[in-house]
Design a protein around this motif. Structure first.
Motif, PDB file in Angstrom:
ATOM      1  N   PHE A 113      49.617  49.610  37.721  1.00 34.48           N
ATOM      2  CA  PHE A 113      48.509  50.332  38.165  1.00 34.48           C
ATOM      3  C   PHE A 113      47.419  49.899  37.125  1.00 34.48           C
ATOM      4  O   PHE A 113      47.467  49.893  35.859  1.00 34.48           O
ATOM      5  CB  PHE A 113      48.685  51.787  37.613  1.00 34.48           C
ATOM      6  CG  PHE A 113      49.757  52.554  38.861  1.00 34.48           C
ATOM      7  CD1 PHE A 113      49.283  52.637  40.032  1.00 34.48           C
ATOM      8  CD2 PHE A 113      51.125  52.543  38.512  1.00 34.48           C
ATOM      9  CE1 PHE A 113      50.105  53.269  41.023  1.00 34.48           C
ATOM     10  CE2 PHE A 113      51.842  53.012  39.548  1.00 34.48           C
ATOM     11  CZ  PHE A 113      51.407  53.266  40.753  1.00 34.48           C
ATOM     12  N   TRP A 114      46.119  49.578  37.682  1.00 38.25           N
ATOM     13  CA  TRP A 114      45.016  48.971  36.791  1.00 38.25           C
ATOM     14  C   TRP A 114      43.960  49.948  37.133  1.00 38.25           C
ATOM     15  O   TRP A 114      43.665  50.481  38.181  1.00 38.25           O
ATOM     16  CB  TRP A 114      44.524  47.666  37.224  1.00 38.25           C
ATOM     17  CG  TRP A 114      45.680  46.585  37.000  1.00 38.25           C
ATOM     18  CD1 TRP A 114      46.719  46.282  37.754  1.00 38.25           C
ATOM     19  CD2 TRP A 114      45.595  45.629  36.102  1.00 38.25           C
ATOM     20  NE1 TRP A 114      47.422  45.147  37.101  1.00 38.25           N
ATOM     21  CE2 TRP A 114      46.591  44.716  36.330  1.00 38.25           C
ATOM     22  CE3 TRP A 114      44.710  45.176  35.117  1.00 38.25           C
ATOM     23  CZ2 TRP A 114      47.060  43.703  35.446  1.00 38.25           C
ATOM     24  CZ3 TRP A 114      44.925  44.100  33.959  1.00 38.25           C
ATOM     25  CH2 TRP A 114      46.109  43.271  34.347  1.00 38.25           C
ATOM     26  N   LYS A 115      42.943  50.049  36.133  1.00 34.19           N
ATOM     27  CA  LYS A 115      41.726  50.765  36.242  1.00 34.19           C
ATOM     28  C   LYS A 115      40.975  49.941  37.633  1.00 34.19           C
ATOM     29  O   LYS A 115      41.082  48.784  37.670  1.00 34.19           O
ATOM     30  CB  LYS A 115      40.597  50.824  35.161  1.00 34.19           C
ATOM     31  CG  LYS A 115      41.388  51.138  33.963  1.00 34.19           C
ATOM     32  CD  LYS A 115      40.365  51.288  32.574  1.00 34.19           C
ATOM     33  CE  LYS A 115      41.107  51.805  31.561  1.00 34.19           C
ATOM     34  NZ  LYS A 115      40.274  51.591  30.287  1.00 34.19           N
ATOM     35  N   PRO A 116      40.476  51.083  38.275  1.00 30.06           N
ATOM     36  CA  PRO A 116      39.714  50.480  39.603  1.00 30.06           C
ATOM     37  C   PRO A 116      38.874  49.293  39.356  1.00 30.06           C
ATOM     38  O   PRO A 116      37.940  49.670  38.445  1.00 30.06           O
ATOM     39  CB  PRO A 116      39.170  51.648  40.382  1.00 30.06           C
ATOM     40  CG  PRO A 116      40.146  52.829  39.908  1.00 30.06           C
ATOM     41  CD  PRO A 116      40.585  52.316  38.512  1.00 30.06           C
ATOM     42  N   GLY A 117      38.936  48.126  39.948  1.00 33.36           N
ATOM     43  CA  GLY A 117      38.071  47.154  39.766  1.00 33.36           C
ATOM     44  C   GLY A 117      38.374  46.185  38.756  1.00 33.36           C
ATOM     45  O   GLY A 117      37.407  45.232  38.448  1.00 33.36           O
ATOM     46  N   THR A 118      39.551  46.418  38.287  1.00 35.74           N
ATOM     47  CA  THR A 118      39.693  45.288  36.926  1.00 35.74           C
ATOM     48  C   THR A 118      41.048  44.403  37.290  1.00 35.74           C
ATOM     49  O   THR A 118      40.928  43.390  36.480  1.00 35.74           O
ATOM     50  CB  THR A 118      40.201  46.216  35.820  1.00 35.74           C
ATOM     51  OG1 THR A 118      41.323  47.260  36.060  1.00 35.74           O
ATOM     52  CG2 THR A 118      39.054  47.248  35.224  1.00 35.74           C
ATOM     53  N   ALA A 119      41.632  44.506  38.128  1.00 31.94           N
ATOM     54  CA  ALA A 119      42.852  43.832  38.536  1.00 31.94           C
ATOM     55  C   ALA A 119      42.315  42.190  39.132  1.00 31.94           C
ATOM     56  O   ALA A 119      43.024  41.370  39.009  1.00 31.94           O
ATOM     57  CB  ALA A 119      43.675  44.491  39.539  1.00 31.94           C
ATOM     58  N   SER A 120      41.380  42.392  39.758  1.00 28.62           N
ATOM     59  CA  SER A 120      41.006  41.066  40.333  1.00 28.62           C
ATOM     60  C   SER A 120      40.580  39.955  39.430  1.00 28.62           C
ATOM     61  O   SER A 120      40.999  38.897  39.338  1.00 28.62           O
ATOM     62  CB  SER A 120      39.658  41.202  41.243  1.00 28.62           C
ATOM     63  OG  SER A 120      38.697  41.836  40.394  1.00 28.62           O
ATOM     64  N   GLN A 121      40.033  40.381  38.345  1.00 28.50           N
ATOM     65  CA  GLN A 121      39.793  39.384  37.278  1.00 28.50           C
ATOM     66  C   GLN A 121      41.027  39.090  36.614  1.00 28.50           C
ATOM     67  O   GLN A 121      41.310  37.503  36.671  1.00 28.50           O
ATOM     68  CB  GLN A 121      38.753  40.171  35.931  1.00 28.50           C
ATOM     69  CG  GLN A 121      38.736  38.951  34.972  1.00 28.50           C
ATOM     70  CD  GLN A 121      37.979  39.654  33.810  1.00 28.50           C
ATOM     71  OE1 GLN A 121      37.443  40.486  33.968  1.00 28.50           O
ATOM     72  NE2 GLN A 121      37.542  38.765  32.652  1.00 28.50           N
ATOM     73  N   ALA A 122      42.050  39.595  36.370  1.00 28.53           N
ATOM     74  CA  ALA A 122      43.207  39.458  35.958  1.00 28.53           C
ATOM     75  C   ALA A 122      44.212  38.433  36.944  1.00 28.53           C
ATOM     76  O   ALA A 122      44.541  37.568  36.674  1.00 28.53           O
ATOM     77  CB  ALA A 122      44.279  40.460  35.638  1.00 28.53           C
ATOM     78  N   ALA A 123      44.146  38.891  38.100  1.00 27.09           N
ATOM     79  CA  ALA A 123      44.663  37.993  39.452  1.00 27.09           C
ATOM     80  C   ALA A 123      44.035  36.410  39.452  1.00 27.09           C
ATOM     81  O   ALA A 123      44.583  35.572  39.676  1.00 27.09           O
ATOM     82  CB  ALA A 123      44.521  38.687  40.670  1.00 27.09           C
ATOM     83  N   ASN A 124      42.585  36.463  39.181  1.00 30.12           N
ATOM     84  CA  ASN A 124      41.977  35.253  39.430  1.00 30.12           C
ATOM     85  C   ASN A 124      42.329  34.434  38.358  1.00 30.12           C
ATOM     86  O   ASN A 124      42.541  33.137  38.344  1.00 30.12           O
ATOM     87  CB  ASN A 124      40.267  35.474  39.222  1.00 30.12           C
ATOM     88  CG  ASN A 124      39.872  36.045  40.701  1.00 30.12           C
ATOM     89  OD1 ASN A 124      40.550  35.851  41.688  1.00 30.12           O
ATOM     90  ND2 ASN A 124      38.593  36.707  40.628  1.00 30.12           N
ATOM     91  N   GLU A 125      42.513  35.043  37.219  1.00 30.92           N
ATOM     92  CA  GLU A 125      42.980  33.955  35.729  1.00 30.92           C
ATOM     93  C   GLU A 125      44.304  33.701  36.148  1.00 30.92           C
ATOM     94  O   GLU A 125      44.728  32.730  35.483  1.00 30.92           O
ATOM     95  CB  GLU A 125      42.914  35.060  34.628  1.00 30.92           C
ATOM     96  CG  GLU A 125      41.444  35.345  34.294  1.00 30.92           C
ATOM     97  CD  GLU A 125      41.282  36.549  33.160  1.00 30.92           C
ATOM     98  OE1 GLU A 125      42.404  36.598  32.759  1.00 30.92           O
ATOM     99  OE2 GLU A 125      40.333  36.669  32.766  1.00 30.92           O
TER     100      GLU A 125
END
Length: 99
Positions: A58-70
């Motif tokens: 579970f990630w804070k809303p709006g924060t997982a996309s950056q980690a996924a892109n990386e």
């Protein structure tokens, strides 16, 4: 949240629903369904379903996309199917994908 050492996750009040799971018969060899997480919980977070690692993050809303892109991951588009707010994802096999 997906923070190292996190040991608890505070949640707002959620509604519990007790119901049969009629789809359970589709794979009788699989472990029995002991519970489900509903959209009421999942929509509060960015969620990473890591099936190979057997983890749900579970990630804070709006924060997982950056980690996924990386990590070179891509977003999978989904559509709300009906009034139950179920999400549908289009899936095709390699032999039927047209590639």
């Amino acid at each position: 949240f997906s923070e190292p050492g996190a040991t608890e996750l505070r949640l707002p009040p959620l509604r519990a629903v007790v119901s049969d799971f009629p789809q359970e018969h589709l794979d009788p060899a699989h472990d029995p369904v002991e519970g489900m997480l509903g959209m009421e919980l999942l929509e509060l977070f960015d969620v990473d379903f890591d099936f190979p690692a057997g983890r749900l993050r579970f990630w804070k809303p709006g924060t997982a996309s950056q980690a996924a892109n990386e990590k070179g991951m891509v977003q999978i588009p989904a559509a709300v199917l009906n009034e139950t707010l179920l999400l549908g994802i289009r899936v095709t096999s390699a032999q039927n994908s047209g590639d």
